[in-house]
Design an enzyme around this catalytic site. Sequence first.
Site, PDB file in Angstrom:
ATOM      1  N   GLU A  39       1.020  -1.240   0.203  1.00  0.00           N
ATOM      2  CA  GLU A  39       0.498   0.335   0.198  1.00  0.00           C
ATOM      3  C   GLU A  39       0.720   1.440  -0.051  1.00  0.00           C
ATOM      4  OE1 GLU A  39      -3.077   1.305   3.215  1.00  0.00           O
ATOM      5  OE2 GLU A  39      -2.745  -0.125   3.732  1.00  0.00           O
TER       6      GLU A  39
ATOM      7  N   ASP B 119       9.005  -4.838  16.895  1.00  0.00           N
ATOM      8  CA  ASP B 119      10.063  -3.150  16.354  1.00  0.00           C
ATOM      9  C   ASP B 119       8.951  -1.899  16.097  1.00  0.00           C
ATOM     10  OD1 ASP B 119      12.508  -2.236  15.351  1.00  0.00           O
ATOM     11  OD2 ASP B 119      12.570  -3.110  13.567  1.00  0.00           O
TER      12      ASP B 119
ATOM     13  N   ASN C 213       9.251   3.067  11.396  1.00  0.00           N
ATOM     14  CA  ASN C 213       8.662   1.771  10.867  1.00  0.00           C
ATOM     15  C   ASN C 213       6.982   2.301  10.773  1.00  0.00           C
ATOM     16  OD1 ASN C 213      10.814   0.191  10.420  1.00  0.00           O
ATOM     17  ND2 ASN C 213      10.156  -1.143  12.424  1.00  0.00           N
TER      18      ASN C 213
ATOM     19  N   ASP D 140       6.466  -2.856   8.241  1.00  0.00           N
ATOM     20  CA  ASP D 140       8.545  -3.256   7.898  1.00  0.00           C
ATOM     21  C   ASP D 140       7.815  -4.348   9.402  1.00  0.00           C
ATOM     22  OD1 ASP D 140      10.568  -3.955   9.231  1.00  0.00           O
ATOM     23  OD2 ASP D 140      11.160  -2.024   8.350  1.00  0.00           O
TER      24      ASP D 140
END
Length: 359
Positions: free
Chosen positions: A162, A207, A212, A225
Amino acid sequence: MNIPKCVCKENRAPTAAIPSDCVCSAVAGPMNVHKMPMEGFKVPAVPLRPLATKTNTNDTQEQSSTSSELKKEDKKKSWMLTDFELGRPLGKGKFGNVYLAREKESHYVVALKVLFKSQIQDAEIEHQVRREVEIQCRLRHPNILRMYGYFHDEKRIYLILEYAKHGALYHLLKQCKRFDEKTAASYVRDLAKALLYCHSKKVIHRDIKPENLLIGHKMELKMADFGWSVHSPSSRRMTLCGTLDYLSPEMVEGKPHNYAVDIWSLGVLCYELLVGMPPFDAIDSHQTYKKIRYVIIKYPAFISEKAKDLMGKLLVVNPEQRMPLANVLQHPWIVENAPEGSHPPANNSHPPANNPRHQ
């Protein structure tokens, strides 16, 4: 194998041309795309093609709805590079790059993440890439970046993602230096909802950090991510991973960890959005470890009491005592500053004074 290094800079102007010596020139050129199994690279069944509705969508317009995306899903099941027109670079990573792309049949705009197999194998991270594909392809949530599919050739792996119009939260935070409480609360709310969904699917992200997290066309947050994420029905993990500033005390101490590591990271992110720097930032990693283990935090005077209350209930040493994500969404600071349906302004660019990171 000598792979040409990409010299693209992140976030070029839309009119910028792709340099002839960049790897994306090689990607854009003629290429033999083989529909063959990836040796040693297990991937889920090829997803259905969701981009077949004819629109005049460009990179500044809202993408079509999921229902319309799936209208012609039965006509063609696999992807090839020739299905896309490649545009400007959107970002550069250690193992590849991300480019703006448009699916030729529908004109649907996506982000195409290009990874080099040789670099992945040299770094011995095949399992991370496999995990990213297997997990992200199956997640469906408005605050999680959608992975529409993937394909590969002899040298590269292509992830069809996306397109998040406003880029990484990290760059937006750098521009603004820090956010006001309404903006920060909106992003914390969106991330809490995304994490709540992930945890319901037995997925731990592991993470969370501004780099991210992406921002969509309505300024909504999109978690991305999933390279360090894990599907963990047992919920007890041992691997030390993630970014130092966002590591939880149990990870720092090498103890088993579970979904609560994401709750800790949510508290760290909340602080960084409001202050402009992580709460445990220090001159060296040893000091950072110490601050994390003993939760040594200094709150600037401009932080409201309700914001401090929320962070204090997320940044708790004992993982079992951290506030549940469902309760985060009901916390007074979230309810008052980020009611359901509200979004941050598109131009929250008035940097407050006395930001310690930028003095």
